[in-house]
Design a protein around this motif. Structure first.
Motif, mmCIF file in Angstrom:
data_model
loop_
_atom_site.group_PDB
_atom_site.id
_atom_site.type_symbol
_atom_site.label_atom_id
_atom_site.label_comp_id
_atom_site.label_asym_id
_atom_site.label_seq_id
_atom_site.Cartn_x
_atom_site.Cartn_y
_atom_site.Cartn_z
ATOM 1 N N TRP A 52 -1.198 3.674 -3.553
ATOM 2 C CA TRP A 52 -2.517 3.134 -3.158
ATOM 3 C C TRP A 52 -3.455 4.290 -3.132
ATOM 4 O O TRP A 52 -4.734 3.892 -3.240
ATOM 5 C CB TRP A 52 -2.060 2.709 -1.449
ATOM 6 N N PRO A 53 -3.481 5.433 -2.917
ATOM 7 C CA PRO A 53 -4.556 6.510 -2.853
ATOM 8 C C PRO A 53 -5.121 6.508 -4.356
ATOM 9 O O PRO A 53 -6.356 6.665 -4.174
ATOM 10 C CB PRO A 53 -3.687 7.632 -2.472
ATOM 11 N N GLN A 101 -8.169 -6.751 -1.600
ATOM 12 C CA GLN A 101 -9.207 -5.809 -0.908
ATOM 13 C C GLN A 101 -10.408 -6.550 -1.743
ATOM 14 O O GLN A 101 -10.608 -6.711 -2.872
ATOM 15 C CB GLN A 101 -8.859 -4.598 -1.325
ATOM 16 N N SER A 136 -7.378 2.638 -4.096
ATOM 17 C CA SER A 136 -7.834 2.205 -2.893
ATOM 18 C C SER A 136 -9.406 2.160 -3.066
ATOM 19 O O SER A 136 -10.160 1.579 -2.184
ATOM 20 C CB SER A 136 -7.533 2.913 -1.720
ATOM 21 N N HIS A 137 -10.149 2.980 -4.099
ATOM 22 C CA HIS A 137 -11.389 3.186 -4.377
ATOM 23 C C HIS A 137 -12.112 1.791 -4.975
ATOM 24 O O HIS A 137 -13.191 1.492 -4.957
ATOM 25 C CB HIS A 137 -11.924 4.402 -5.010
ATOM 26 N N LYS A 170 0.702 -1.293 -0.043
ATOM 27 C CA LYS A 170 -0.169 0.060 -0.198
ATOM 28 C C LYS A 170 0.894 1.039 0.053
ATOM 29 O O LYS A 170 0.963 2.186 0.792
ATOM 30 C CB LYS A 170 -1.049 0.004 1.182
#
Length: 1115
Positions: free
Chosen positions: A1093-1094, A1110, A1097-1098, A1088
């Motif tokens: 990751w940002p 995830q 991450s959705h 991450k």
């Protein structure tokens, strides 16, 4: 005449069953010589005649008089008991070996005095019931005009909302304005179920300005139930002249009508026609034939048969279908005055509209009922109530549908009501339903040479023509469904006697009068306990029918449940048992099945049963035995020959090793799924010889057990004229096995079927050549032929002259090396021969390991080429095939070639080819590729890929939807650096030197894109030019460093891209991301990394190297 139109009361045909039993010679012989017995039966017959006389009156009055309804229920209950008793007597009479008088002596004096007592008790019950008919003022009436229906007029009211019928109106108006009828009188029928809107549509077109201007004379006549030619003729005269007609002679009336119509262009609407009397109809039409050209008669009817009877030569009967959901909603909302504050009811209102299933009169009726209701509780009450719980005054649809029921003959009423055992939206199989009707005694004795099954098919067809059944919308089968309101109607008339246990929460709610039970096919304790509790209360139940609600036909999962061993001992009156709760321990059947002397239908399919009890052979009345998918079942009872009334035996997909002996004694068999040939004469193939009435399809397995052609001849296959499909199967064999080729050929020769056979499959035949009958043109109806696994055959039979052959499969002929000229024409000449394979549409040839050559058929003109109708051709797993393929296939739309690596010839010319799929490397070439027609193209190898890109420089593939290219090292690029405009899928595999078009022009069609080890020149991908791209897969791109994807992407899969570190601008709608063997990117995601990751991450679902990182499926 009306008495012929409207069927008798529901119980009338049931009483006829009893009258037939009372006149049964075997029962009479039993009773002969005993005056008391004759008097008993005479008393029973007399009292049945008394109650039969008032049934029509009772059936009409039961709707409004609860006392009459209870009287009918008591009568039906007693009739069921009488039928059970007489069936028991008849069974004992038929199976008793002693002379009639001797048996009767013991019957009366010793063992069966109880039976006489039961007859006396039933007579007493019926006499008591008969006394009450006078108290209820029941009278003998004709079955006439039982509906009390108000006749229609042509006037349009505001309530006649013409929603959703614009296209129907235009279609009918077009027919009315059409004058091209060659001078013939045009009759246009509109048919459909009650309440569908036929009369409303007829009003709409009748009052259409274009129609009014077209015709000099317009007349509207509501015919109704009674079609009296004089009366209807007089009504037409009164409509035309606007004055009374007092003529009482048909001749005078028709003369007068003819004088009014001569030379005139007229339109006459005959609304609500019920008569199927063709003679009366033909007489009625006589004066109408003198009108001028273009005159029309428009008929509305509920019956497809009547519609087809009256329709003109140039017209099809117009079937009016249900409204779509939104149009049905508009009708309801207008009548319910759904606006303003009442819009708060919209949610429950839309659920109410679903109950209407597109029936406008139902939507209108329910809307009108709720027009004055302002309390949400009232709306929910309507939602949760059956429509039959309202009065006729409240709901107009009730009498509209009930009249359809009144018009059913009595025997059809019983068949229709039987369908209430099924849930709503159930997909009915005609053949299965007919077997159940037959088992329940609902079919009348056939006339002439018809079979009971054919009588049932006629019943089903009659109900379907009256819209009690409708074709299912399921495109994958030919099932039928019943409209929900028709189902409600069946449930209403089924009353206490029919129960669906899966809809009953408390077994105590089952009435003791219940005779027919259905249950859900679920192996769970709750479902089973419901059945057990019901069976404890219902000792006289006739039907225990387990239904599979799964649309795919699969078996519901669940554990076996414990079944009490005395279950069947409680249900001695069973006629139908379809039960899947039986556990692996078959002892449950051993103790009790043979005592079910009334049983006619037994379905144990999909159970784990290993053996069947010998007592099953005692079921004298058994007509249907179904054992499909009983994989553990190895043998049938040894005395199966005792089941002399057996008509339907289905043992497909079982583990049976051979048939029992003396199957030839089952001479009433109409359907036998499979016959597994035994090694002894008594269960050999010759036992089929006496089974002359077999219908449908038949598998004959283990034909290697047939010792010689004499045995095969005894099967008399050429006499089984009702078979339409025949499967001849030998067991698979090893190459080391020695076979007498001539003997094998002689056996197959004697298994020659009759000339009207439609489908034939020959599998694992051991001879080297086929007998002459295989492929003879005299098999003029054969549409389907399969030759599978005939490993010793080195030459194909001559099949090209089968005139109707549409589907051909040839597979696993290991010794075949060449398909020569004889394949097309028997003698290799052109004399007296038709175009070879002139009807063939589908051809598969596969798994031919030594096939090398397909000899071309020589012809001077393309119009004489073979396969003129061939639509689809598959050549699969033929590794040594070099060529040639047919040169010209004018109708070919799909060509599939897989695993034919030696193929080096030209592909056929196919001007309308839509789909070309060639897998695995080979050297086939293309003469002409119809790029403007192709929709799917999958090609492999340098030769074909180069040819494609060369062709695209001259012709743009404007219809291409799917393109898949692979295994090409040539440096090629898409013409004009652009993809075909219609392309929705593009796959490029192992084509390292293909240039992908990285233009900035928008390509809106592309939705799926795959690159695998291809397009090496690109180190970065930017795909915003594909705004509708949903799926992207990139694999084995070692040089790829950067990727920017479309903002519409839903799925992204990236593998073996070691230099890729990040993906730019991942869209918010991305649902799934899969990363595999992408070291830098994969590692960053796993830990991450804040640089990666940002931006991802959705995404709800993320995998890295097949590890779930995830999972948020609801986000």
């Amino acid at each position: 005449m009306a008495a012929e139109l409207v069927g008798g009361a529901f119980l009338s045909s049931f009483l006829n069953v009893l009258f037939d039993r009372l006149s049964d010679p075997e029962i009479i012989n039993m009773m002969r010589g005993k005056k008391v017995d004759q008097k008993l039966l005479q008393r029973l017959e007399n009292i049945l005649n008394v109650v039969e006389a008032v049934l029509n009156d009772a059936e009409k009055k039961q709707i409004t008089d609860p006392a009459v309804k209870r009287w009918l229920e008591d009568l039906q209950d007693a009739v069921y008991d009488a039928d059970d008793l007489l069936d028991e007597v008849a069974t004992k009479a038929a199976t008793q070996k002693d002379p009639p008088g001797n048996f009767l002596s013991r019957f009366l004096s010793l063992q069966d005095r109880e039976m006489v007592t039961r007859i006396e008790e039933i007579i007493a019950r019926l006499e008591d019931i008969a006394k009450h008919k006078d108290i209820l003022r029941l009278e003998k009436i004709a079955v006439k005009n039982m509906s009390g229906r108000i006749e229609s007029t042509s006037l349009v009211q505001k309530s006649d909302l013409f929603v959703g019928r614009d296209q129907d109106r235009e279609d009918i108006v077009k027919l009315l304005l059409d004058d091209t009828n060659d001078g013939e009188l045009s009759v246009i029928p509109i048919w459909g179920m009650g309440g569908i809107g036929k009369t409303t549509l007829a009003k709409l077109v009748f009052n259409d300005d274009r129609v009014q201007r077209k015709f000099n004379i317009n007349a509207w006549v509501c015919v109704g139930e009674e079609f009296d030619v004089l009366k209807v003729t007089k009504t037409v005269i009164e409509e035309i002249t606007s004055s009374p007609c007092d003529m009482n002679s048909l001749n005078s009336a028709q003369q007068h009508l003819r004088s009014k119509l001569t030379g005139m262009k007229f339109l006459v609407v005959l609304d609500d026609l019920w008569s199927n009397n063709y003679t009366a109809w033909a007489n009625f039409l006589i004066p109408f034939r003198c009108g001028s050209e273009g005159s029309k008669i428009l008929v509305t009817t509920r019956s497809e048969k009547i519609a087809n009877m009256v329709k003109g030569f140039h017209y099809q009967a117009y079937n009016l279908s249900a409204l779509n959901d939104e149009d049905c909603w508009v009708v309801f909302a207008n009548h319910a005055f759904l606006s303003g504050e009442r819009l708060a009811f919209e949610k429950v209102a839309r659920e109410i509209v679903k109950k209407c299933k597109g029936l406008p009169l139902a939507a209108q009726a329910l809307g009108s009922l709720l027009r004055s209701k302002d309390n949400e509780k009232d709306w929910n009450n309507v939602l949760n109530s059956e429509i039959w719980e309202f009065s006729e005054e409240e709901i107009e649809i009730i009498p509209a549908l009930r009249i359809s029921y009144y018009h059913l003959p009595s025997h059809l009423k019983r068949c229709f009501v039987y369908c209430s055992l099924y849930p709503k939206d159930y997909e009915f199989d005609r053949d299965e339903l007919v077997l159940l009707w037959m088992a329940e005694g609902l079919l009348q004795r056939p006339r002439g040479r018809s079979t009971l099954e054919e009588v049932g098919y006629e019943y089903f067809s009659d109900l379907a023509s009256r819209s009690f059944f409708q074709p299912s919308n399921n495109a994958y089968n030919t099932a039928f469904v019943m409209h929900d309101l028709m189902h409600d109607l069946a449930t209403f008339y089924g009353g206490k006697f029919f129960s669906r246990t899966f809809e009953v929460k408390n077994a105590a709610k089952h009435d003791v009068k219940t005779r027919h039970l259905s249950c859900a096919r679920k192996n769970d304790d709750d479902s089973f306990m419901k059945i057990m509790e019901a069976c404890k209360r219902l000792k006289h139940v006739r039907t225990l029918l387990q239904l599979n609600f799964r649309k795919d036909g699969g078996i519901p999962e669940g554990d076996s449940v414990a079944v009490p061993s005395d279950l069947l001992e409680q249900l001695k009156c069973l006629r139908v048992l379809s039960f899947k709760f039986f556990p692996d321990d078959e002892n449950l059947l051993h103790h009790s099945i043979g005592e079910l002397i009334h049983l006619r239908y037994l379905d144990l399919s999909d159970t784990s049963i290993v053996t069947l009890p010998e007592s099953l052979s005692c079921l004298y009345n058994l007509q249907t035995l179904k054992l499909t998918y009983c994989k553990k079942l190895k043998k049938l009872p040894s005395k199966m020959q005792n089941l002399v009334n057996l008509r339907h035996l289905d043992v497909s997909e079982t583990g049976l090793e051979e048939m029992p002996k003396k199957m030839s004694e089952l001479k009433d068999l109409q359907f036998l799924s499979s016959y597994i040939v035994g090694k002894h004469e008594e269960n050999g193939v010759g036992e089929l010889g006496e089974l002359a009435h077999l219908h449908g399809s038949l598998w004959i397995e283990k034909l290697e057990n047939v010792k010689n052609s004499g045995e095969a001849s005894n099967a008399r296959m050429d006499e089984k004229i009702h078979l339409n499909t025949l499967y001849l199967w030998w067991s698979t064999f090893e190459e080391s096995e020695v076979c007498d080729s001539q003997s094998e050929k002689d056996v197959l020769d004697k298994l020659r079927p009759h000339k009207d056979l439609k489908k034939l499959s020959i599998s694992y035949y051991r001879g080297t050549m086929f007998p002459d009958w295989v492929g003879q043109s005299s098999y003029h109806n054969m549409t389907w032929l399969e030759l599978r696994g005939c490993r010793n055959c080195w030459v194909l039979p001559s099949l090209g002259q089968l005139p109707s052959l549409k589907r051909l499969l040839i597979s696993g002929l290991d010794k075949l090396k060449k398909i020569g000229g004889s394949f097309y024409k028997g003698d290799g000449t052109h004399q007296h021969q038709e175009t070879p394979f002139r009807s063939l549409k589908f051809f598969i040839i596969q798994r031919m390991p030594w096939w090398e050559e397909w000899e071309s058929y020589e012809c001077d003109d393309d119009k004489d080429a073979p396969f003129p109708q061939l639509d689809e051709l598959h050549i699969l797993q033929c590794p040594k095939l070099r060529g040639d393929l047919p040169t010209f296939l004018p109708s070919l739309k799909s060509l599939f070639i897989y695993e034919c690596k030696e193929l080096g010839c030209y592909l056929p010319r196919a001007p309308i080819l839509r789909k070309l799929i060639i897998r695995d490397k080979q050297e086939a070439r293309m003469r002409e590729l119809p790029l403007s027609m192709l929709e799917t193209l999958v090609i492999n190898g340098e030769q074909l890929v180069d040819s494609l890109f060369e062709a695209m420089t001259h012709t743009q593939p404007t219809s291409l939807i799917e393109l898949d290219i692979s295994e090409c090292s040539s440096a090629i690029s898409f013409p004009e650096d652009s993809l075909p405009p219609s392309l929705e899928y593009l796959g490029i595999f192992n084509c390292k030197n293909v240039e992908f078009p990285m233009h900035h022009q928008q390509h809106h069609s592309l939705q799926r894109l795959e690159f695998v080890n291809s397009c090496d020149s690109l180190t970065s991908f930017a795909l915003p030019a594909f705004p509708n791209l949903k799926y992207l897969r990139i694999a084995r791109r070692e040089k790829l460093t950067s990727l920017e994807v479309s903002q519409s992407l839903r799925e992204l899969s990236i593998s073996d891209c070691p230099k890729l570190e990040n993906i730019i601008r991942l869209p918010a709608c991305l649902w799934e991301l899969k990363i595999r063997e992408c070291g830098l990117l994969g590692e960053g995601i796993e830990r991450k990394d804040p640089h990666i990751w940002p931006s991802i991450s959705h995404i709800p679902v993320i995998f890295v190297d097949e590890k779930l990182i995830q999972y948020h499926p609801t986000s």
